[in-house]
Design an enzyme around this catalytic site. Structure first.
Site, mmCIF file in Angstrom:
data_model
loop_
_atom_site.group_PDB
_atom_site.id
_atom_site.type_symbol
_atom_site.label_atom_id
_atom_site.label_comp_id
_atom_site.label_asym_id
_atom_site.label_seq_id
_atom_site.Cartn_x
_atom_site.Cartn_y
_atom_site.Cartn_z
ATOM 1 N N VAL A 368 0.800 -1.217 0.000
ATOM 2 C CA VAL A 368 0.000 0.000 0.000
ATOM 3 C C VAL A 368 0.841 1.281 0.000
ATOM 4 O O VAL A 368 0.278 2.382 -0.026
ATOM 5 C CB VAL A 368 -0.997 0.015 1.186
ATOM 6 C CG1 VAL A 368 -2.016 -1.106 1.026
ATOM 7 C CG2 VAL A 368 -0.291 -0.093 2.530
ATOM 8 N N GLU A 369 2.164 1.129 0.017
ATOM 9 C CA GLU A 369 3.058 2.280 -0.171
ATOM 10 C C GLU A 369 4.352 1.791 -0.802
ATOM 11 O O GLU A 369 4.970 0.850 -0.310
ATOM 12 C CB GLU A 369 3.385 2.981 1.147
ATOM 13 C CG GLU A 369 2.277 3.813 1.731
ATOM 14 C CD GLU A 369 2.734 4.644 2.924
ATOM 15 O OE1 GLU A 369 3.923 5.049 2.958
ATOM 16 O OE2 GLU A 369 1.914 4.878 3.820
ATOM 17 N N ASN A 370 4.763 2.456 -1.871
ATOM 18 C CA ASN A 370 6.053 2.238 -2.507
ATOM 19 C C ASN A 370 6.231 3.367 -3.503
ATOM 20 O O ASN A 370 5.308 3.692 -4.244
ATOM 21 C CB ASN A 370 6.095 0.875 -3.217
ATOM 22 C CG ASN A 370 7.366 0.658 -4.022
ATOM 23 O OD1 ASN A 370 7.326 0.434 -5.222
ATOM 24 N ND2 ASN A 370 8.499 0.725 -3.349
#
Length: 476
Positions: A368-370
């Site tokens: 969900v984050e990158n």
């Protein structure tokens, strides 16, 4: 010579999209009945001390004015083909002081309108319940999550939003990067006591309260929204020993345990032995009730979501570890390049950590984050303003290729939301010049700018990745 893959390992229905947080893009910090959050007094992010009250130099007070421009922004996400959009609800928009008896209807109505736009474009919402924005009144009155009282206030908040939005939202995350509380107690735990004065007893008691609140939210979700999926969210960092020295390997394992403990509790429902030993050696005696133990054991998560930006190299030699940088520090890895902010770029590390999580917990994963924070330059190409961000395309391509490799390894992955899909204010530095988005927002670190939106080169690149379900990704 790079070659385009002819087949794709990404499953049908893979959720491609982007991610943001309310405190970093909404702005309108004092509109619509919203109360103050801790972010409103953090003009330097985690890089400096909080202010006594909101100050004009805090870029988060305006953010990118998403509160007023959400329809325009969501239309751009839809143009890229987003299947899912991860956003957070600002707790202090719903309960301005955190402990209010009744919710703020204007705040609830704002997220109704945002969900309306997502539904209009066929984009699935993925909602973070608490993303680094504890109501400031709770920080001042209770020292944030140090107090058990926050569990009850959080339960009231989640019941309110589950009741209001439960029929419209399938995917929920409880606390953003919950393991970050060990490194950033104010941002992550709403704890106003300065970090250097905070006792280990109070810090780990706050951790416990958040874990219990997360399990309680999962319990409430299953009561009110039986079809929903509830996930935890952790910072994922693979830790490598700097040398073959067993002491360095042990240091890497210790750092790994500090992260894995939070997932272990969320998935396995109890404190792991290595953490219990650490607490004993720190002299920490957690106040844990039988009800706490039952909640943790009986209400584990449906999936594990995580952020991934870099790996870390650990050593028993403290003199080799610098004192500045990201939340989770380590010694520089001589085999890796770094971003402009010193975050070491390691696409293979993403595959490593995905396999580790899957083998350890056996729960579906959601990235969900990158993303890559960089100092983008707005230029004109054929009369159109844009950013030629080939460096971002290369970063994301290489990481997504490794996601595909992990899927072929047998890892079950629900989706991928790149961080800061539109430029926003950095959580760690409170800068706008640290840009992540596919969409450039004309606002600068001094607060100047028109707030106009411009598509970067990566905008069309990501649209093609989504259109081909990862088939356009290239291997080195």
């Amino acid at each position: 010579m790079q070659s385009v893959t002819t087949t794709t390992p990404f499953p049908q229905g893979f959720l491609w999209g982007g991610a943001t947080a309310a405190n970093q893009l909404e702005g309108a910090y004092d509109e619509g009945g919203k109360g103050l959050s801790i972010q409103d007094i953090m003009p330097q992010g985690i890089s400096g001390p909080p202010s006594a009250e909101p100050t004009p130099d805090n870029l988060k007070l305006v953010g990118i004015d998403h509160y007023h421009r959400y329809a325009e922004d969501i239309a751009l996400f839809a143009e890229m083909g987003f299947k899912v959009y991860r956003f957070s609800i600002a707790w202090s928009r719903i309960f301005p002081n955190g402990d209010d008896a009744e919710p703020n209807e204007e705040g609830l109505a704002f997220y109704d309108r945002l969900l309306d736009e997502l539904e209009k474009h066929g984009i699935e919402p993925l909602v973070t319940i608490s993303h680094y924005e504890t109501p400031l009144a709770l920080a001042k009155k209770y020292d944030g999550w140090v107090s058990r009282d926050l569990i009850g206030f959080f339960e009231r908040y989640v019941r309110t939003i589950f009741t209001r939005y439960g029929s419209r939202v399938k995917y929920w995350l409880t606390f953003n990067e919950i393991n970050s509380v060990l490194h950033a107690p104010l941002m992550s735990g709403g704890i106003l006591t300065p970090k250097e004065q905070l006792t280990k007893q109070d810090l780990y008691q706050a951790v416990h309260h958040e874990l219990v609140a997360s399990a309680s939210a999962t319990k409430i979700a299953r009561e009110l929204m039986p079809g929903a999926m509830i996930g935890c969210m952790v910072i994922a960092v693979p830790f490598y020993p700097l040398t073959p020295d067993p002491q360095d390997a042990l240091a890497a394992q210790k750092a790994d345990h500090d992260n894995l403990a939070f997932g272990d509790v969320h998935v396995r429902g109890e404190y792991p032995g290595y953490l219990l030993r650490q607490l004993r050696e720190l002299g920490v005696e957690l106040q844990i009730t039988d009800e706490d133990r039952a909640l943790l054991k009986e209400h584990t998560v449906d999936f594990v979501s995580f952020s991934y930006y870099m790996s870390s190299t650990q050593t028993a030699d403290a003199s080799k570890i610098p004192s500045d940088g990201n939340l989770i520090m380590g010694a520089p890895n001589p085999t890796l390049k770094a971003s402009e902010w010193g975050w070491q770029i390691d696409p293979v590390g993403l595959r490593i950590v995905m396999n580790q999580f899957w083998e350890r917990w056996g729960k579906p994963l959601f990235i969900v984050e990158n993303g890559l924070g960089a100092k983008d330059q707005l230029v004109e190409v054929d009369g159109v303003k844009t950013v030629v961000d080939d460096y971002r395309i290369a970063y994301l391509n290489d990481h997504l290729y490794q996601v595909g490799e992990a899927i072929q390894d047998g890892v079950q992955v629900l989706g991928y939301t790149t961080w800061g899909c539109i430029d926003l204010v950095s959580a760690s530095t409170a800068q706008l010049s640290k840009r992540y988005g596919f969409i450039y927002v004309d606002r600068n670190d001094d607060g100047s700018g028109t707030l106009d939106r411009y598509k970067k080169k990566s905008f069309d690149w990501y649209a093609e990745v989504i259109r081909t379900n990862g088939g356009s990704l290239t291997a080195g």
